[in-house]
Design a protein around this motif. Structure first.
Motif, PDB file in Angstrom:
ATOM      1  N   GLU A   1       0.823  -1.200   0.000  1.00 39.20           N
ATOM      2  CA  GLU A   1       0.000   0.000   0.000  1.00 39.20           C
ATOM      3  C   GLU A   1       0.862   1.257   0.000  1.00 39.20           C
ATOM      4  OE1 GLU A   1      -2.375  -0.476   3.554  1.00 39.20           O
ATOM      5  OE2 GLU A   1      -1.061   0.869   4.688  1.00 39.20           O
ATOM      6  N   VAL A   2       0.238   2.354  -0.394  1.00 35.65           N
ATOM      7  CA  VAL A   2       0.849   3.681  -0.361  1.00 35.65           C
ATOM      8  C   VAL A   2      -0.052   4.570   0.488  1.00 35.65           C
ATOM      9  CG1 VAL A   2       1.606   5.670  -1.701  1.00 35.65           C
ATOM     10  CG2 VAL A   2       1.857   3.367  -2.646  1.00 35.65           C
ATOM     11  N   LEU A   3       0.540   5.323   1.412  1.00 31.84           N
ATOM     12  CA  LEU A   3      -0.239   6.179   2.305  1.00 31.84           C
ATOM     13  C   LEU A   3       0.360   7.581   2.306  1.00 31.84           C
ATOM     14  CD1 LEU A   3      -2.698   5.398   4.182  1.00 31.84           C
ATOM     15  CD2 LEU A   3      -1.112   5.693   6.075  1.00 31.84           C
ATOM     16  N   TRP A   4      -0.501   8.564   2.056  1.00 30.85           N
ATOM     17  CA  TRP A   4      -0.093   9.974   2.122  1.00 30.85           C
ATOM     18  C   TRP A   4      -0.647  10.576   3.401  1.00 30.85           C
ATOM     19  CZ3 TRP A   4      -3.419  14.261   2.141  1.00 30.85           C
ATOM     20  CH2 TRP A   4      -2.784  15.512   2.067  1.00 30.85           C
ATOM     21  N   THR A   5       0.229  11.247   4.170  1.00 29.52           N
ATOM     22  CA  THR A   5      -0.156  11.815   5.463  1.00 29.52           C
ATOM     23  C   THR A   5       0.205  13.290   5.506  1.00 29.52           C
ATOM     24  OG1 THR A   5       0.366   9.681   6.498  1.00 29.52           O
ATOM     25  CG2 THR A   5       0.063  11.560   7.958  1.00 29.52           C
ATOM     26  N   THR A   6      -0.663  14.088   6.088  1.00 29.62           N
ATOM     27  CA  THR A   6      -0.354  15.493   6.322  1.00 29.62           C
ATOM     28  C   THR A   6      -0.526  15.806   7.797  1.00 29.62           C
ATOM     29  OG1 THR A   6      -0.899  17.788   5.738  1.00 29.62           O
ATOM     30  CG2 THR A   6      -2.722  16.206   5.740  1.00 29.62           C
ATOM     31  N   VAL A   7       0.475  16.458   8.370  1.00 30.50           N
ATOM     32  CA  VAL A   7       0.450  16.884   9.771  1.00 30.50           C
ATOM     33  C   VAL A   7       0.876  18.348   9.785  1.00 30.50           C
ATOM     34  CG1 VAL A   7       1.218  16.364  12.119  1.00 30.50           C
ATOM     35  CG2 VAL A   7       1.127  14.540  10.431  1.00 30.50           C
ATOM     36  N   PRO A   8      -0.040  19.267   9.532  1.00 32.79           N
ATOM     37  CA  PRO A   8       0.328  20.677   9.368  1.00 32.79           C
ATOM     38  C   PRO A   8       0.714  21.345  10.684  1.00 32.79           C
ATOM     39  CG  PRO A   8      -2.052  20.408   9.262  1.00 32.79           C
ATOM     40  CD  PRO A   8      -1.477  19.030   9.322  1.00 32.79           C
ATOM     41  N   ASP A   9       1.543  22.382  10.552  1.00 27.73           N
ATOM     42  CA  ASP A   9       1.925  23.238  11.688  1.00 27.73           C
ATOM     43  C   ASP A   9       2.590  22.467  12.818  1.00 27.73           C
ATOM     44  OD1 ASP A   9       0.738  25.415  10.339  1.00 27.73           O
ATOM     45  OD2 ASP A   9      -1.224  24.897  11.159  1.00 27.73           O
ATOM     46  N   ALA A  10       3.312  21.414  12.491  1.00 27.96           N
ATOM     47  CA  ALA A  10       4.043  20.654  13.502  1.00 27.96           C
ATOM     48  C   ALA A  10       5.506  21.090  13.588  1.00 27.96           C
ATOM     49  CB  ALA A  10       3.970  19.160  13.203  1.00 27.96           C
ATOM     50  N   LEU A  11       6.030  21.690  12.530  1.00 29.91           N
ATOM     51  CA  LEU A  11       7.416  22.137  12.473  1.00 29.91           C
ATOM     52  C   LEU A  11       7.448  23.633  12.148  1.00 29.91           C
ATOM     53  CD1 LEU A  11       8.873  19.219  10.296  1.00 29.91           C
ATOM     54  CD2 LEU A  11       8.971  19.415  12.792  1.00 29.91           C
ATOM     55  N   GLY A  12       8.657  24.171  12.069  1.00 30.11           N
ATOM     56  CA  GLY A  12       8.818  25.552  11.621  1.00 30.11           C
ATOM     57  C   GLY A  12       8.885  26.574  12.720  1.00 30.11           C
ATOM     58  N   ASP A  13       8.797  26.164  13.995  1.00 25.81           N
ATOM     59  CA  ASP A  13       8.882  27.099  15.114  1.00 25.81           C
ATOM     60  C   ASP A  13      10.325  27.160  15.593  1.00 25.81           C
ATOM     61  OD1 ASP A  13       8.348  28.810  17.157  1.00 25.81           O
ATOM     62  OD2 ASP A  13       7.369  27.328  18.448  1.00 25.81           O
ATOM     63  N   GLY A  14      11.183  27.806  14.802  1.00 26.37           N
ATOM     64  CA  GLY A  14      12.600  27.878  15.116  1.00 26.37           C
ATOM     65  C   GLY A  14      13.365  26.699  14.544  1.00 26.37           C
ATOM     66  N   GLY A  15      14.695  26.763  14.619  1.00 20.97           N
ATOM     67  CA  GLY A  15      15.533  25.672  14.159  1.00 20.97           C
ATOM     68  C   GLY A  15      15.642  25.584  12.654  1.00 20.97           C
ATOM     69  N   VAL A  16      16.113  24.427  12.196  1.00 20.79           N
ATOM     70  CA  VAL A  16      16.360  24.210  10.770  1.00 20.79           C
ATOM     71  C   VAL A  16      15.076  24.299   9.955  1.00 20.79           C
ATOM     72  CG1 VAL A  16      17.096  22.473   9.093  1.00 20.79           C
ATOM     73  CG2 VAL A  16      18.433  22.837  11.156  1.00 20.79           C
ATOM     74  N   SER A  17      13.977  23.733  10.463  1.00 22.74           N
ATOM     75  CA  SER A  17      12.730  23.733   9.702  1.00 22.74           C
ATOM     76  C   SER A  17      12.226  25.151   9.442  1.00 22.74           C
ATOM     77  CB  SER A  17      11.667  22.915  10.428  1.00 22.74           C
ATOM     78  OG  SER A  17      11.432  23.421  11.725  1.00 22.74           O
ATOM     79  N   ALA A  18      12.479  26.061  10.376  1.00 24.58           N
ATOM     80  CA  ALA A  18      12.078  27.453  10.156  1.00 24.58           C
ATOM     81  C   ALA A  18      12.877  28.093   9.029  1.00 24.58           C
ATOM     82  CB  ALA A  18      12.239  28.247  11.446  1.00 24.58           C
ATOM     83  N   GLU A  19      14.180  27.768   8.954  1.00 22.50           N
ATOM     84  CA  GLU A  19      15.009  28.308   7.878  1.00 22.50           C
ATOM     85  C   GLU A  19      14.536  27.813   6.512  1.00 22.50           C
ATOM     86  OE1 GLU A  19      17.481  30.489   7.876  1.00 22.50           O
ATOM     87  OE2 GLU A  19      17.320  30.825  10.047  1.00 22.50           O
ATOM     88  N   PHE A  20      14.089  26.569   6.439  1.00 22.56           N
ATOM     89  CA  PHE A  20      13.614  26.010   5.176  1.00 22.56           C
ATOM     90  C   PHE A  20      12.120  26.249   4.949  1.00 22.56           C
ATOM     91  CE2 PHE A  20      17.323  23.043   5.821  1.00 22.56           C
ATOM     92  CZ  PHE A  20      18.055  23.514   4.746  1.00 22.56           C
ATOM     93  N   GLU A  21      11.464  26.900   5.921  1.00 23.96           N
ATOM     94  CA  GLU A  21      10.025  27.179   5.841  1.00 23.96           C
ATOM     95  C   GLU A  21       9.227  25.888   5.622  1.00 23.96           C
ATOM     96  OE1 GLU A  21       9.457  30.120   2.834  1.00 23.96           O
ATOM     97  OE2 GLU A  21      10.333  31.731   4.043  1.00 23.96           O
ATOM     98  N   GLU A  22       9.609  24.857   6.359  1.00 22.74           N
ATOM     99  CA  GLU A  22       8.908  23.570   6.312  1.00 22.74           C
ATOM    100  C   GLU A  22       8.134  23.392   7.618  1.00 22.74           C
ATOM    101  OE1 GLU A  22      11.744  20.929   3.364  1.00 22.74           O
ATOM    102  OE2 GLU A  22      12.250  20.987   5.505  1.00 22.74           O
ATOM    103  N   THR A  23       6.831  23.202   7.497  1.00 18.78           N
ATOM    104  CA  THR A  23       5.986  23.120   8.689  1.00 18.78           C
ATOM    105  C   THR A  23       5.245  21.793   8.809  1.00 18.78           C
ATOM    106  OG1 THR A  23       4.090  24.097   7.533  1.00 18.78           O
ATOM    107  CG2 THR A  23       5.624  25.616   8.615  1.00 18.78           C
ATOM    108  N   ASN A  24       5.243  20.982   7.764  1.00 17.26           N
ATOM    109  CA  ASN A  24       4.437  19.762   7.752  1.00 17.26           C
ATOM    110  C   ASN A  24       5.288  18.558   8.112  1.00 17.26           C
ATOM    111  OD1 ASN A  24       2.708  17.511   6.907  1.00 17.26           O
ATOM    112  ND2 ASN A  24       1.489  19.077   5.867  1.00 17.26           N
TER     113      ASN A  24
END
Length: 219
Positions: free
Chosen positions: A182-205
């Motif tokens: 099987e293939v499963l697509w998951t979205t978990v919005p607004d879990a990242l991006g509050d500082g750190g590396v993810s904020a620099e890359f503007e990645e929040t999911n």
């Protein structure tokens, strides 16, 4: 009159008989309540690919888990409850103006999602042992991030909510044993991006796409 009658009879006897029709496929068995446990392994490719690649050296990784699926006596409906885990090791990185500066501080990331799904089977009359399906539902993600020399306040242990959609097919090797992909697509919005590396890359999911292989047990 006799000649016409003979000719008509001869013409009728001379016609070829139509070939016999193939028998129809057997009817599908009635749906019953069924319970199947499963073990699962596969790979998760994270939506926050740059953040994971910089800190862990890979935009994804292997996953391992299991669960149970209950087939309902309401047509081809089923309910699935499953969990899996991802573990990655790397180091903390400081990113500024697109430049990456490894800090040499070991980092461990553990993700443990719990998913509750509703789904629909598509039984095939011609291939009764092969059952395609689609599914979707709610996902609860536990995200843990620990590093050497960090205090309890600096480490991360949080839970986030999301949802998922997917599909696959199961092949029943025998009544109590099967395999599925099987293939499963998951979205978990607004879990990242509050500082750190993810904020620099503007990645929040924190979601992504996973490719899974399952071994199922039960009837």
């Amino acid at each position: 009159s006799a000649v016409l009658a003979a000719g008509g009879a001869g013409g009728a006897f001379g016609q070829a008989k139509p070939p016999p029709r193939a028998p129809p496929p057997p009817p599908l068995p009635p749906q019953e309540l069924s319970i199947n446990d499963y073990a699962m392994f596969g790979r998760m490719n994270f939506t926050a690919a740059d953040s994971f690649d910089v800190t862990l050296g890979d935009p994804g990784g292997n996953i391992l888990g299991g669960g149970a699926r209950v087939g309902l006596p309401l047509g081809p409906l089923f309910v699935d409850v499953g969990a899996w885990t991802f573990e990655g090791t790397g180091e903390r990185v400081f990113v500024h103006n697109g430049q990456e500066f490894p800090l040499g501080i070991p980092l461990e990331v553990t993700i443990t999602p719990l998913g509750i799904s509703g789904g629909w089977n598509f039984p095939l009359r011609a291939l009764p042992k092969l059952v395609p399906y689609v599914m979707g539902g709610y996902t609860s993600y536990r995200y843990e991030e620990t590093s050497t020399f960090a205090t309890a306040d600096e480490n991360v242990d949080e839970r986030f909510s999301g949802y998922h959609l997917g599909g696959g097919a199961e092949f029943r090797i025998m009544r109590w044993l099967g395999v599925a992909g099987e293939v499963l697509w998951t979205t978990v919005p607004d879990a990242l991006g509050d500082g750190g590396v993810s904020a620099e890359f503007e990645e929040t999911n924190l979601g992504g796409t996973s490719f899974r292989f399952k071994v199922t047990f039960g009837r």
